[in-house]
Write a protein that holds these residues in place. Structure first.
Motif, PDB file in Angstrom:
ATOM      1  N   PHE A  48       0.836  -1.203   0.000  1.00  0.00           N
ATOM      2  CA  PHE A  48       0.000   0.000   0.000  1.00  0.00           C
ATOM      3  C   PHE A  48       0.873   1.256   0.000  1.00  0.00           C
ATOM      4  O   PHE A  48       0.630   2.202  -0.734  1.00  0.00           O
ATOM      5  CB  PHE A  48      -0.908  -0.026   1.230  1.00  0.00           C
ATOM      6  CG  PHE A  48      -1.649   1.253   1.436  1.00  0.00           C
ATOM      7  CD1 PHE A  48      -2.710   1.591   0.617  1.00  0.00           C
ATOM      8  CD2 PHE A  48      -1.280   2.134   2.435  1.00  0.00           C
ATOM      9  CE1 PHE A  48      -3.386   2.786   0.792  1.00  0.00           C
ATOM     10  CE2 PHE A  48      -1.946   3.327   2.618  1.00  0.00           C
ATOM     11  CZ  PHE A  48      -3.004   3.641   1.794  1.00  0.00           C
ATOM     12  N   ARG A  49       1.931   1.188   0.817  1.00  0.00           N
ATOM     13  CA  ARG A  49       2.804   2.357   0.930  1.00  0.00           C
ATOM     14  C   ARG A  49       3.525   2.629  -0.382  1.00  0.00           C
ATOM     15  O   ARG A  49       3.656   3.757  -0.822  1.00  0.00           O
ATOM     16  CB  ARG A  49       3.817   2.106   2.043  1.00  0.00           C
ATOM     17  CG  ARG A  49       4.361   3.366   2.625  1.00  0.00           C
ATOM     18  CD  ARG A  49       5.315   3.054   3.719  1.00  0.00           C
ATOM     19  NE  ARG A  49       4.649   2.601   4.907  1.00  0.00           N
ATOM     20  CZ  ARG A  49       5.197   1.791   5.790  1.00  0.00           C
ATOM     21  NH1 ARG A  49       6.406   1.319   5.585  1.00  0.00           N
ATOM     22  NH2 ARG A  49       4.566   1.443   6.862  1.00  0.00           N
ATOM     23  N   TYR A  52       0.631   3.761  -3.073  1.00  0.00           N
ATOM     24  CA  TYR A  52      -0.114   4.996  -2.824  1.00  0.00           C
ATOM     25  C   TYR A  52       0.774   6.097  -2.264  1.00  0.00           C
ATOM     26  O   TYR A  52       0.867   7.169  -2.832  1.00  0.00           O
ATOM     27  CB  TYR A  52      -1.266   4.693  -1.863  1.00  0.00           C
ATOM     28  CG  TYR A  52      -2.161   5.874  -1.629  1.00  0.00           C
ATOM     29  CD1 TYR A  52      -3.087   6.272  -2.591  1.00  0.00           C
ATOM     30  CD2 TYR A  52      -2.081   6.602  -0.457  1.00  0.00           C
ATOM     31  CE1 TYR A  52      -3.899   7.365  -2.378  1.00  0.00           C
ATOM     32  CE2 TYR A  52      -2.903   7.702  -0.234  1.00  0.00           C
ATOM     33  CZ  TYR A  52      -3.803   8.073  -1.205  1.00  0.00           C
ATOM     34  OH  TYR A  52      -4.603   9.149  -0.991  1.00  0.00           O
ATOM     35  N   TYR A  53       1.458   5.789  -1.166  1.00  0.00           N
ATOM     36  CA  TYR A  53       2.245   6.829  -0.507  1.00  0.00           C
ATOM     37  C   TYR A  53       3.489   7.169  -1.321  1.00  0.00           C
ATOM     38  O   TYR A  53       3.765   8.322  -1.620  1.00  0.00           O
ATOM     39  CB  TYR A  53       2.640   6.373   0.894  1.00  0.00           C
ATOM     40  CG  TYR A  53       3.465   7.371   1.643  1.00  0.00           C
ATOM     41  CD1 TYR A  53       2.881   8.503   2.191  1.00  0.00           C
ATOM     42  CD2 TYR A  53       4.835   7.194   1.791  1.00  0.00           C
ATOM     43  CE1 TYR A  53       3.643   9.428   2.868  1.00  0.00           C
ATOM     44  CE2 TYR A  53       5.593   8.120   2.467  1.00  0.00           C
ATOM     45  CZ  TYR A  53       5.004   9.229   3.005  1.00  0.00           C
ATOM     46  OH  TYR A  53       5.755  10.148   3.660  1.00  0.00           O
ATOM     47  N   LEU A  56       2.555   8.195  -5.499  1.00  0.00           N
ATOM     48  CA  LEU A  56       1.856   9.377  -6.012  1.00  0.00           C
ATOM     49  C   LEU A  56       2.146  10.597  -5.138  1.00  0.00           C
ATOM     50  O   LEU A  56       2.199  10.481  -3.919  1.00  0.00           O
ATOM     51  CB  LEU A  56       0.344   9.139  -6.009  1.00  0.00           C
ATOM     52  CG  LEU A  56      -0.184   8.049  -6.928  1.00  0.00           C
ATOM     53  CD1 LEU A  56      -1.606   7.694  -6.569  1.00  0.00           C
ATOM     54  CD2 LEU A  56      -0.110   8.489  -8.371  1.00  0.00           C
ATOM     55  N   LYS A  61      -2.520  11.945  -6.189  1.00  0.00           N
ATOM     56  CA  LYS A  61      -3.545  11.261  -5.381  1.00  0.00           C
ATOM     57  C   LYS A  61      -4.922  11.867  -5.630  1.00  0.00           C
ATOM     58  O   LYS A  61      -5.908  11.143  -5.756  1.00  0.00           O
ATOM     59  CB  LYS A  61      -3.195  11.399  -3.899  1.00  0.00           C
ATOM     60  CG  LYS A  61      -2.129  10.444  -3.443  1.00  0.00           C
ATOM     61  CD  LYS A  61      -1.765  10.746  -2.011  1.00  0.00           C
ATOM     62  CE  LYS A  61      -0.395  10.194  -1.694  1.00  0.00           C
ATOM     63  NZ  LYS A  61       0.188  10.728  -0.506  1.00  0.00           N
ATOM     64  N   LEU A  64      -6.192  10.671  -8.943  1.00  0.00           N
ATOM     65  CA  LEU A  64      -6.596   9.257  -8.892  1.00  0.00           C
ATOM     66  C   LEU A  64      -7.935   9.090  -8.159  1.00  0.00           C
ATOM     67  O   LEU A  64      -8.861   8.457  -8.666  1.00  0.00           O
ATOM     68  CB  LEU A  64      -5.517   8.428  -8.191  1.00  0.00           C
ATOM     69  CG  LEU A  64      -5.853   6.950  -8.042  1.00  0.00           C
ATOM     70  CD1 LEU A  64      -5.789   6.265  -9.391  1.00  0.00           C
ATOM     71  CD2 LEU A  64      -4.924   6.248  -7.071  1.00  0.00           C
ATOM     72  N   ILE A  65      -8.040   9.681  -6.983  1.00  0.00           N
ATOM     73  CA  ILE A  65      -9.259   9.495  -6.176  1.00  0.00           C
ATOM     74  C   ILE A  65     -10.459  10.122  -6.882  1.00  0.00           C
ATOM     75  O   ILE A  65     -11.531   9.514  -6.973  1.00  0.00           O
ATOM     76  CB  ILE A  65      -9.058  10.104  -4.768  1.00  0.00           C
ATOM     77  CG1 ILE A  65      -7.999   9.300  -4.015  1.00  0.00           C
ATOM     78  CG2 ILE A  65     -10.342  10.117  -3.976  1.00  0.00           C
ATOM     79  CD1 ILE A  65      -7.527   9.949  -2.739  1.00  0.00           C
ATOM     80  N   THR A 200       3.666  11.458 -10.157  1.00  0.00           N
ATOM     81  CA  THR A 200       4.008  10.135  -9.622  1.00  0.00           C
ATOM     82  C   THR A 200       5.410  10.198  -9.020  1.00  0.00           C
ATOM     83  O   THR A 200       6.188  11.103  -9.320  1.00  0.00           O
ATOM     84  CB  THR A 200       3.988   9.077 -10.735  1.00  0.00           C
ATOM     85  OG1 THR A 200       4.851   9.531 -11.772  1.00  0.00           O
ATOM     86  CG2 THR A 200       2.589   8.864 -11.266  1.00  0.00           C
TER      87      THR A 200
END
Lengths: 469, 646
Positions: A48-49, A52-53, A56, A61, A64-65, A200
């Motif tokens: 996940f890190r 996502y972290y 991006l 982020k 994407l969201i 990114t």
């Protein structure tokens, strides 16, 4: 917030109900979120890190969201233009990720980090980074990998490197801030590439472990000259009174290079012109004791560190004391003394170089001091010529006995006190060799302001323990 | 000017354009775009907004949006219906421009710029989540594109890249070209996959209400052979009245039961009441006269009930003996489902006032109120006739006695082929709608005109004069017509319904919330009733926000000035020391240097005083608490002056 290491110890003869009560208190305050180690996290968390972290930036982020949200909500309205917005946002991120992967950092790293640091102050490491890949490395920055008890500069304060050609190297300063005394185990360097659109990130990690000995926060207090105090105290020690004789009778012995702290009046102008550097005259007299060594004794005990605790609730007074020890050690070196040995608690350690001194200061552990019976100071001092300096948090009977023994043996011992609670302020006897260093506690007391709840509780606890003993 | 700043200014101007088109307020383009350009030029020095300032800005935006923007907004635009939201959006835009104005320009030395990131994050959120205006939708090669949003995404990226890729920006931009191919291709995939993805998500997150029949008023109700009601505690209405209100709030009256077991209203032309049918009250509200055919027993004397809708529907519920309806609506329509539906004035709350009256008039007899459904057979007729008595009133009592003696249940599981036969002949338990249907048809079978009424039952009291109606209070009952033409209300649902209410009581927190909300609404009503007081509150609130804003801004501006003034104080105290001690000024000398090199001819007292001051200066000059440090050094300097004076 307590941790596993704070689990209460079962004290002999302690009633079980009390022990269980302590266990309940400990459990109710137990820290449930583990400390963050960047290189040790579990697979799902790491994934996940990374995606996502690490993958991006904030703008990425949001794109994407929002794109995913639009994708899900545009179904009912059958909106083509909203779907195109989604596809544009996601394709931009996908394309940027692909390019970022192709141009990902392939690097080798060399580190040059100081052995020691000070808690709360920035630690700067020189990192030499070499591009070992086939492509140029564009738009990147470096940071230390995350380990506990550190503070890391935010993304917008990390220096940005425009590019690095294959085979080329560059040296970059990487900052971090250790937050507490101890051994700060840095695990490695992360190279973050923002190529190509800054939406990114691609993070490449290089394991480069190193240990840094972190000293306590610098003490904001002035340390008087050891040489002056020692001279004044030794006169009294030998002559019985400092009023009996005014001024020493000295004879010139030799000249040596000027050192910080030397008086201007002792400058040897002839020798200076001869050697091309400032030289100081050294005088010797019958009543002046020759000293060039300092032996430091630090009391590591804390009065509120009780038998059932694995760790003290508040280590700040000890850190202040150790910070004072560091200041004394540095002051001694500046005045031309050599720091020969250090006693932390009841053990003596001989010191070959300053680094050993800093290692002992950084790694020493607090000792229990809830009772006068506990052995918190060395039984004997080193019967060598030099100055013994005792650093205390409170004036105890043990300390008094040690100082008296030394005085009877003709050994000069200077006592520095930095009170660990309000109760121990101004508790030292009067004398030239007894020096109390003002602390935050004394400043609040002198200003007449109310003590904080914590300080009041500590004072009350100390008082009750004193009464009980 | 750095290229990144130009792109950021363009991004903000584009965002202003997007918001302006979306809100249909062109002035936002000029203000937003103009301010962005001024901010980029860095003509005025402004402080960075703190959390407090940001809060006041957003609060003021929301307040102005709800009080002013709703009136200014174009008819039919979204700020008209959601002024608060529109105000907050505009305040966020203002916040971004403010951040842009105070940001340090050209900071390419760091990987990312904090202020730029914040501006872009907020801007992208607003641009992507506010629906794109129709004017910005273009057709390119048969594909509909909301032009502003992709441009904004590109500008966001360009803002971040521009200064950090100086020298090879064009080559970096060329990397965007493949998107011309990738984006349409991915769009096609997304269009194909959208349905299956939504369906798969539906499977992963199933509807928690599946298997249950929701409660709540529904204009056309159906008798379900198999149902399991799941009462909902969602609030629907809040009623305020001086005396205890009539417990029934009727939504519609249904007459015909079709083959699908759905109750339908009587077929008739749509009717509506407009301004010409209404009287204007002193408060500006309109008062419509309603036909009252309800027989009054005197239990529910004339009263006024103020009702506020808390639901999203546009229905009006009235007591059975309502004579007048008062509210801020331009028109009232009796829709196809026989429910009164209002057209509210612009900006008006969804509330109405019912006036009931003892005075009523008889209604005409209608054959439809005697019509039996197609499944009505000899068995049902035979059972119904068992209730017949000497007069209609007695027959009604017999029918009521029969149904009230039966059992209430939230769950029905009747014979699927003949559910009504199963319920009526076998005395099976059911919920209110079944009992109301059974009683209506039994009355009709005995030649008594009857109709079913759908609405809510008031029973939850919040305060002495306040009641709350929730979805679970949805109810059905019966009205029958006597020989004189008056309608009477009867409720054939068994009293065990009370245990049903007992089992689904709302939480104390919910009750407390609605009680407080009701009291708050009363307070607001009392304030707004007086025009002067209302204006006082509005402008007073705005002035308080303005005052807080100015105060906070002055504070941070003052703090900055304090920092500057402290630097001057440090210089001053040092220069005063040098001049009073008559020591030479040398910038490369530190306080320690001065302390070590004091003239030997000075007296011991003077040297000691000077050393004391220098020691204090050395310790405090780089202290963390600069404010306290300069004060301490100034005190020390005063002591020094006193010492040398002596």
């Amino acid at each position: 917030m307590s941790e596993l290491a704070d689990r209460p110890v079962r004290v002999p003869d302690e009633i079980f109900l009390l022990h269980w009560w302590r266990l309940i208190l400990w459990f109710s305050n137990l820290r449930l979120v583990p400390r963050w180690y960047e290189h040790r996290s579990r697979f799902l968390l790491r994934l996940f890190r990374r995606l996502y972290y690490d993958g991006l930036t904030r703008s990425g982020k949001v794109i994407l969201i929002s794109s995913c949200f639009i994708f899900l909500t545009s179904y009912r309205s059958s909106s083509e233009f909203l779907l195109f917005t989604t596809s544009f946002g996601i394709s931009l991120l996908l394309w940027a990720s692909l390019l970022g992967y192709i141009y990902r950092p392939n690097i080798s790293v060399l580190r040059e980090t100081p052995n020691t640091a000070v808690a709360g102050e920035l630690l700067s490491s020189k990192i030499r980074i070499t591009n070992t890949g086939r492509f140029n490395l564009y738009n990147f920055s470096l940071r230390e990998m995350v380990v506990p008890s550190g503070r890391w500069p935010r993304e917008w304060s990390r220096p940005h490197q425009k590019g690095l050609r294959p085979g080329h190297s560059v040296t970059v300063s990487v900052l971090c801030e250790p937050r507490r005394r101890g051994v700060f185990s840095l695990s490695g360097i992360a190279v973050v590439s923002y190529f190509p659109f800054f939406l990114t990130r691609f993070t490449s990690r290089e394991a480069l472990p190193t240990d840094v000995y972190v000293l306590p926060e610098t003490l904001r207090a002035a340390i008087p000259s050891l040489r002056n105090i020692a001279d004044q105290a030794s006169k009294r020690l030998i002559m019985g009174s400092e009023n009996t004789r005014k001024g020493p009778s000295l004879d010139y012995a030799y000249s040596r290079p000027y050192q910080t702290g030397d008086s201007m009046r002792r400058l040897d102008h002839r020798a200076s012109s001869r050697y091309g550097e400032p030289m100081s005259k050294v005088f010797e007299g019958v009543e002046q004791i020759r000293r060039d060594k300092v032996y430091l004794i630090v009391d590591l005990s804390l009065a509120d560190f009780t038998a059932w605790q694995r760790r003290p609730t508040d280590e700040d007074p000890l850190d202040e004391r150790l910070a004072l020890a560091v200041e004394i050690g540095r002051s001694a070196q500046n005045e031309g003394f050599s720091l020969s040995a250090l006693a932390t608690g009841s053990d003596w350690h001989t010191l070959e170089n300053p680094l050993q001194f800093y290692q002992h200061i950084a790694t020493c552990s607090p000792q229990r001091g809830y009772s006068e019976e506990l052995n918190t100071l060395p039984d004997s001092v080193l019967l060598e010529e030099g100055i013994h300096v005792l650093v205390l948090g409170r004036w105890t009977e043990k300390a008094e006995a040690l100082v008296n023994r030394c005085q009877q043996a003709g050994i000069l011992m200077l006592v520095f006190l930095i009170a660990e609670s309000a109760d121990h302020l101004s508790s030292l006897p009067v004398g030239k060799q007894f020096i109390e260093i003002p602390t935050s506690l004394s400043s609040t007391a002198s200003l007449g302001t109310k003590l904080t709840i914590r300080e009041r509780m500590k004072a009350r606890l100390a008082k009750s323990l004193k009464e009980a003993s | 000017m750095p290229l990144g700043q130009i792109f950021l200014a363009l991004f903000l101007a584009l965002e202003s354009l997007h918001i302006a088109l979306s809100m249909e307020l062109t002035i936002i383009i000029w203000i937003g775009g103009g301010l962005s350009i001024v901010a980029a030029l860095n003509l005025v020095k402004v402080e960075r907004p703190t959390w407090g300032l940001s809060f006041v800005l957003v609060a003021a935006g929301g307040f102005l949006g709800s009080q002013v923007l709703e009136d200014w907004a174009i008819e039919g635009s979204w700020p008209q219906s959601n002024g608060l939201g529109a105000g907050i959006v505009l305040s966020l835009l203002a916040y971004q421009i403010w951040l842009f104005a105070c940001a340090e320009k050209a900071n390419a030395a760091t990987a990312l710029n904090r202020n730029s990131q914040t501006i872009l994050v907020l801007g992208l959120l607003l641009l992507l989540l506010i629906a794109p205006p129709e004017q910005t939708v273009l057709q390119l090669f048969g594909v509909s594109i909301a032009a502003l949003t992709p441009v904004a995404i590109l500008l966001a990226s360009l803002t971040l890249m521009a200064d950090r890729c100086a020298g090879h920006l064009l080559s970096r931009l060329s990397l965007l070209l493949p998107l011309l191919l990738i984006a349409p291709l991915l769009g096609w995939f997304l269009a194909v996959g959208q349905g299956p993805v939504i369906a798969a998500l539906g499977d992963v997150f199933p509807n928690s209400n599946a298997g249950f029949t929701p409660t709540g008023f529904s204009p056309r109700q159906q008798l379900r052979a198999s149902a399991f009601l799941r009462p909902s505690n969602r609030a629907v209405m809040r009623a305020t009245t001086e005396s205890r209100p009539n417990p029934y709030l009727a939504g519609n009256r249904l007459v015909l039961l079709d083959e699908e077991l759905v109750w339908q209203p009587e077929e008739r032309a749509l009717s509506a009441l407009s301004l010409i049918d209404a009287d204007i009250e002193e408060t500006g509200q309109l008062r419509y006269e309603m036909s009252n055919h309800q027989f009054s027993t005197g239990n529910f004397a004339a009263q006024r009930i103020d009702i506020q809708s808390l639901a999203r529907n546009n229905y009006i519920f009235m007591s059975p003996n309502t004579s007048h309806l008062i509210g801020r609506f331009e028109a009232l329509t009796l829709n196809a489902a026989d429910v009164w539906s209002p057209v509210y004035d612009r900006g008006a709350d969804r509330r109405w006032e019912i006036q009931t009256s003892d005075e009523s008039m008889p209604d005409a007899f209608n054959e439809a109120n005697l019509q039996l459904p197609s499944f009505w057979d000899a068995d049902l007729q035979e059972k119904s006739e068992e209730f017949r008595d000497a007069d209609n009133q007695e027959t009604v009592y017999n029918i009521l006695d029969h149904f009230i003696a039966r059992n209430y249940s939230l769950e029905t599981n009747f014979d699927a082929d003949n559910p009504f036969h199963d319920f009526f002949l076998n005395d099976r338990p059911a919920y209110c709608f079944w009992f109301a249907t059974g009683a209506t048809l039994a009355l009709r079978a005995n030649d008594i005109p009857a109709r079913i009424v759908g609405g809510y039952l008031i029973h939850e009291q919040l305060a002495d004069d306040m009641w709350l109606v929730r979805e679970r209070d949805a109810h059905s009952w019966v009205e029958w017509q006597d020989t004189q033409g008056y309608w009477h209300t009867i409720d054939p649902t068994p009293p065990s319904i009370a245990s049903f209410f007992g089992g689904y009581q709302s939480s104390p927190v919910s009750s407390l919330y609605h009680r407080l909300a009701g009291q708050w609404q009363k307070l607001i009503d009392a304030v707004l009733a007086n025009e002067l007081m209302a204006d006082l509150v509005r402008f007073g609130g705005l002035l308080i926000l303005l005052f807080l804003f100015v105060r906070e801004y002055r504070r941070i501006r003052g703090r900055q000035e304090k920092v500057d003034s402290r630097a001057i104080r440090w210089q001053k105290v040092w220069q005063r020391f040098l001049s009073s001690a008559n020591l030479p000024a040398n910038e490369s000398w530190t306080a320690s240097t001065y302390a070590e090199n004091l003239p030997q001819e000075w007296s011991a007292g003077l040297i000691a005083a000077t050393k004391n001051f220098l020691q204090s200066y050395k310790l405090q000059r780089f202290s963390n608490d600069d404010e306290r440090a300069i004060e301490a050094v100034e005190r020390s300097f005063e002591e020094y002056l006193q010492a040398i004076g002596k």
